[in-house]
Design a protein around this motif. Structure first.
Motif, PDB file in Angstrom:
ATOM      1  N   ALA A  17       0.844  -1.191   0.000  1.00 30.43           N
ATOM      2  CA  ALA A  17       0.000   0.000   0.000  1.00 30.43           C
ATOM      3  C   ALA A  17       0.881   1.244   0.000  1.00 30.43           C
ATOM      4  N   PHE A  18       0.415   2.303  -0.629  1.00 29.34           N
ATOM      5  CA  PHE A  18       1.161   3.548  -0.653  1.00 29.34           C
ATOM      6  C   PHE A  18       1.168   4.143   0.749  1.00 29.34           C
ATOM      7  N   PRO A  19       2.313   4.629   1.228  1.00 35.50           N
ATOM      8  CA  PRO A  19       2.398   5.163   2.608  1.00 35.50           C
ATOM      9  C   PRO A  19       1.836   6.589   2.701  1.00 35.50           C
ATOM     10  N   TRP A  20       0.516   6.693   2.676  1.00 39.25           N
ATOM     11  CA  TRP A  20      -0.117   8.007   2.648  1.00 39.25           C
ATOM     12  C   TRP A  20       0.207   8.845   3.869  1.00 39.25           C
ATOM     13  N   ALA A  21       0.224   8.263   5.060  1.00 43.49           N
ATOM     14  CA  ALA A  21       0.499   9.040   6.276  1.00 43.49           C
ATOM     15  C   ALA A  21       1.895   9.656   6.206  1.00 43.49           C
ATOM     16  N   LEU A  22       2.862   8.903   5.754  1.00 41.83           N
ATOM     17  CA  LEU A  22       4.224   9.402   5.613  1.00 41.83           C
ATOM     18  C   LEU A  22       4.293  10.490   4.541  1.00 41.83           C
ATOM     19  N   ALA A  23       3.627  10.269   3.416  1.00 41.87           N
ATOM     20  CA  ALA A  23       3.626  11.252   2.331  1.00 41.87           C
ATOM     21  C   ALA A  23       2.962  12.555   2.774  1.00 41.87           C
ATOM     22  N   MET A  24       1.841  12.458   3.474  1.00 45.37           N
ATOM     23  CA  MET A  24       1.159  13.666   3.932  1.00 45.37           C
ATOM     24  C   MET A  24       1.989  14.400   4.971  1.00 45.37           C
ATOM     25  N   GLY A  25       2.622  13.661   5.876  1.00 45.08           N
ATOM     26  CA  GLY A  25       3.481  14.295   6.869  1.00 45.08           C
ATOM     27  C   GLY A  25       4.628  15.046   6.220  1.00 45.08           C
TER      28      GLY A  25
END
Length: 79
Positions: A17-25
């Motif tokens: 899965a794409f690491p959305w939380a990391l990308a948004m942070g």
């Protein structure tokens, strides 16, 4: 649309899965992007923007460099 098998994805190796939380942070916290700017970026554009904040990757070691390291730090675990 290509099948999962044609894309090299099998049931034995599920896609990560794409690491959305990391990308948004990184986008909101480090780059100080607005939500509109963040969501308009592609993952590749985000990676390029973040690469400016990261140190340059070290040069890859060559065969001679590896041999020098092996001579300097021999593996003493083998008998």
């Amino acid at each position: 649309m290509p099948s999962a098998a044609a894309a090299g994805i099998s049931a034995a190796s599920p896609a990560r899965a794409f690491p959305w939380a990391l990308a948004m942070g990184a986008g909101f916290g480090l780059l100080r992007l607005s939500p509109d700017a963040f969501w308009r970026m592609t993952p590749r554009e985000l990676a390029a923007a973040l690469s400016a904040l990261l140190p340059a990757a070290p040069e890859a070691i060559d065969r001679a460099g590896l041999a020098a390291l092996m001579a300097r730090f021999p593996d003493r675990t083998r008998g």
